[in-house]
Design a protein around this motif. Sequence first.
Motif, PDB file in Angstrom:
ATOM      1  N   HIS A 123     -31.888  66.082 -12.475  1.00 42.31           N
ATOM      2  CA  HIS A 123     -31.962  66.657 -11.127  1.00 42.31           C
ATOM      3  C   HIS A 123     -30.638  66.474 -10.411  1.00 42.31           C
ATOM      4  N   ARG A 124     -30.142  67.556  -9.799  1.00 40.83           N
ATOM      5  CA  ARG A 124     -28.961  67.486  -8.938  1.00 40.83           C
ATOM      6  C   ARG A 124     -29.402  67.615  -7.482  1.00 40.83           C
ATOM      7  N   VAL A 125     -28.979  66.690  -6.656  1.00 38.97           N
ATOM      8  CA  VAL A 125     -29.286  66.719  -5.229  1.00 38.97           C
ATOM      9  C   VAL A 125     -28.363  67.737  -4.565  1.00 38.97           C
ATOM     10  N   GLY A 126     -28.911  68.643  -3.776  1.00 40.14           N
ATOM     11  CA  GLY A 126     -28.027  69.620  -3.156  1.00 40.14           C
ATOM     12  C   GLY A 126     -28.724  70.609  -2.247  1.00 40.14           C
ATOM     13  N   ILE A 127     -28.013  71.675  -1.969  1.00 34.71           N
ATOM     14  CA  ILE A 127     -28.461  72.722  -1.060  1.00 34.71           C
ATOM     15  C   ILE A 127     -29.670  73.458  -1.640  1.00 34.71           C
ATOM     16  N   VAL A 128     -30.600  73.830  -0.775  1.00 37.00           N
ATOM     17  CA  VAL A 128     -31.727  74.681  -1.173  1.00 37.00           C
ATOM     18  C   VAL A 128     -31.302  76.131  -0.976  1.00 37.00           C
ATOM     19  N   GLN A 129     -31.203  76.888  -2.057  1.00 38.05           N
ATOM     20  CA  GLN A 129     -30.797  78.285  -1.987  1.00 38.05           C
ATOM     21  C   GLN A 129     -32.014  79.161  -1.675  1.00 38.05           C
ATOM     22  N   ILE A 130     -31.950  79.869  -0.556  1.00 32.71           N
ATOM     23  CA  ILE A 130     -33.043  80.758  -0.168  1.00 32.71           C
ATOM     24  C   ILE A 130     -32.833  82.124  -0.806  1.00 32.71           C
ATOM     25  N   LYS A 131     -33.849  82.599  -1.535  1.00 37.15           N
ATOM     26  CA  LYS A 131     -33.795  83.895  -2.200  1.00 37.15           C
ATOM     27  C   LYS A 131     -35.006  84.724  -1.794  1.00 37.15           C
ATOM     28  N   ASP A 132     -34.931  86.004  -2.066  1.00 39.68           N
ATOM     29  CA  ASP A 132     -36.080  86.880  -1.852  1.00 39.68           C
ATOM     30  C   ASP A 132     -36.920  86.804  -3.122  1.00 39.68           C
ATOM     31  N   CYS A 133     -38.006  86.022  -3.073  1.00 32.04           N
ATOM     32  CA  CYS A 133     -38.760  85.670  -4.279  1.00 32.04           C
ATOM     33  C   CYS A 133     -39.961  86.561  -4.557  1.00 32.04           C
ATOM     34  N   ASP A 134     -40.123  87.651  -3.834  1.00 27.78           N
ATOM     35  CA  ASP A 134     -41.256  88.554  -4.068  1.00 27.78           C
ATOM     36  C   ASP A 134     -42.578  87.781  -4.002  1.00 27.78           C
ATOM     37  N   CYS A 135     -42.739  87.006  -2.944  1.00 34.94           N
ATOM     38  CA  CYS A 135     -43.929  86.169  -2.777  1.00 34.94           C
ATOM     39  C   CYS A 135     -45.104  86.976  -2.235  1.00 34.94           C
ATOM     40  N   PRO A 136     -46.324  86.472  -2.439  1.00 36.75           N
ATOM     41  CA  PRO A 136     -47.451  87.003  -1.669  1.00 36.75           C
ATOM     42  C   PRO A 136     -47.156  86.838  -0.186  1.00 36.75           C
ATOM     43  N   GLN A 137     -47.731  87.705   0.637  1.00 34.00           N
ATOM     44  CA  GLN A 137     -47.374  87.747   2.052  1.00 34.00           C
ATOM     45  C   GLN A 137     -48.479  87.181   2.939  1.00 34.00           C
ATOM     46  N   PRO A 138     -48.461  85.849   3.195  1.00 32.61           N
ATOM     47  CA  PRO A 138     -49.433  85.291   4.142  1.00 32.61           C
ATOM     48  C   PRO A 138     -49.140  85.787   5.553  1.00 32.61           C
ATOM     49  N   GLU A 139     -50.171  85.883   6.356  1.00 32.86           N
ATOM     50  CA  GLU A 139     -50.004  86.356   7.725  1.00 32.86           C
ATOM     51  C   GLU A 139     -49.084  85.412   8.496  1.00 32.86           C
ATOM     52  N   PHE A 140     -48.190  85.988   9.289  1.00 34.72           N
ATOM     53  CA  PHE A 140     -47.315  85.185  10.135  1.00 34.72           C
ATOM     54  C   PHE A 140     -48.048  84.829  11.417  1.00 34.72           C
ATOM     55  N   VAL A 141     -48.241  83.520  11.644  1.00 37.13           N
ATOM     56  CA  VAL A 141     -48.892  83.030  12.863  1.00 37.13           C
ATOM     57  C   VAL A 141     -47.896  82.147  13.590  1.00 37.13           C
ATOM     58  N   ASP A 142     -47.435  82.604  14.741  1.00 38.28           N
ATOM     59  CA  ASP A 142     -46.444  81.885  15.529  1.00 38.28           C
ATOM     60  C   ASP A 142     -47.128  80.760  16.320  1.00 38.28           C
ATOM     61  N   CYS A 143     -46.582  79.533  16.209  1.00 32.90           N
ATOM     62  CA  CYS A 143     -47.159  78.408  16.958  1.00 32.90           C
ATOM     63  C   CYS A 143     -46.977  78.575  18.465  1.00 32.90           C
ATOM     64  N   GLN A 144     -45.962  79.359  18.861  1.00 29.45           N
ATOM     65  CA  GLN A 144     -45.719  79.650  20.274  1.00 29.45           C
ATOM     66  C   GLN A 144     -45.625  78.375  21.111  1.00 29.45           C
ATOM     67  N   LYS A 145     -44.695  77.536  20.743  1.00 29.92           N
ATOM     68  CA  LYS A 145     -44.452  76.327  21.520  1.00 29.92           C
ATOM     69  C   LYS A 145     -42.963  76.028  21.519  1.00 29.92           C
ATOM     70  N   PRO A 146     -42.491  75.227  22.467  1.00 32.36           N
ATOM     71  CA  PRO A 146     -41.052  74.933  22.538  1.00 32.36           C
ATOM     72  C   PRO A 146     -40.584  74.149  21.327  1.00 32.36           C
ATOM     73  N   PRO A 147     -39.269  74.114  21.085  1.00 29.39           N
ATOM     74  CA  PRO A 147     -38.732  73.389  19.920  1.00 29.39           C
ATOM     75  C   PRO A 147     -39.202  71.941  19.892  1.00 29.39           C
ATOM     76  N   PHE A 148     -39.562  71.485  18.694  1.00 31.08           N
ATOM     77  CA  PHE A 148     -40.064  70.121  18.509  1.00 31.08           C
ATOM     78  C   PHE A 148     -38.911  69.123  18.526  1.00 31.08           C
ATOM     79  N   ARG A 149     -39.104  67.999  19.184  1.00 28.53           N
ATOM     80  CA  ARG A 149     -38.118  66.924  19.198  1.00 28.53           C
ATOM     81  C   ARG A 149     -38.698  65.725  18.461  1.00 28.53           C
ATOM     82  N   ARG A 150     -37.978  65.276  17.429  1.00 26.15           N
ATOM     83  CA  ARG A 150     -38.476  64.179  16.603  1.00 26.15           C
ATOM     84  C   ARG A 150     -38.499  62.882  17.407  1.00 26.15           C
ATOM     85  N   PRO A 151     -39.610  62.131  17.344  1.00 23.76           N
ATOM     86  CA  PRO A 151     -39.657  60.846  18.051  1.00 23.76           C
ATOM     87  C   PRO A 151     -38.733  59.833  17.381  1.00 23.76           C
TER      88      PRO A 151
END
Length: 274
Positions: A123-151
């Motif tokens: 295993h090489r530790v590194g960047i996650v390359q985002i590709k167009d993977c021809d995935c099944p298309q789950p419905e997009f549900v927006d959480c509709q809330k302000p940006p989360f701030r980590r405690p």
Amino acid sequence: LRTAARMCALITLLAAAGGSTARCEPTACGQAPAASASCPLAASSATSDVGPQPTVQPSNLYFFNAAGVPVTISYVAKDGSETTRARLAPGLRRLLPSLSGEVWRVRALRPGHPLDQQLLLEHRVGIVQIKDCDCPQPEFVDCQKPPFRRPPGTPNDPVAFENHAGAPLDLFYWNGTCEEMISWDAVGGVQPAQRKPIQSTHGHTFRARSAASRHLLMQHTLADLVIRPCDDETRRAAVRAASPRAIALRRATADLEQEQEELRAQLEAALAAL
């Protein structure tokens, strides 16, 4: 006119390239790993190359031994040499600190057996390359809330994504119910070849969607590196090692060994006080 025709042809080719789908692992679409996933036949020539400025901050690797046999976890130096950093019993999990660019190898620990030192994982530790993977298309549900701030005090497992999908995209954190945009500061979306570092925690799942259409491109979960068996004998051992009774016995043994060490330390302190 000839120059204009060439430009039109180039634009057409680029659009076609950007719209093509990539061949991805099932996990890139949120599905279970392929049952036929195989182990490497031999170590590659990959070596650690962290450089003076790692791409992401120091993070953690989580190894889980599902191979059914003890293993060694080794760091591969720049000269190709391997240094054992940990040994891991079947059914147990181990955290090791890491840096982007590092290479790690896991080998079977079976002294006297023909498959001793068999390579199970590289295993090489590194960047996650985002590709167009021809995935099944789950419905997009927006959480509709302000940006989360980590405690404060939240464990930090940073990850960096790089856009190889050929078109602008947005990144979302998926909580199992809805999706929360985390690339809101990238106006117009994360552009092709652009990187986006994220402060995250192990177990989080991210979805990359087209900035224009919300088409799902790829999904990525910060998950364990699972060490799997590579031969029939080891697979049978893995089934035995994964039984609840075997795991409970190993954990009880580890607890007893720790308690023994604590009692020994208390005894030594008591004797020293006499």
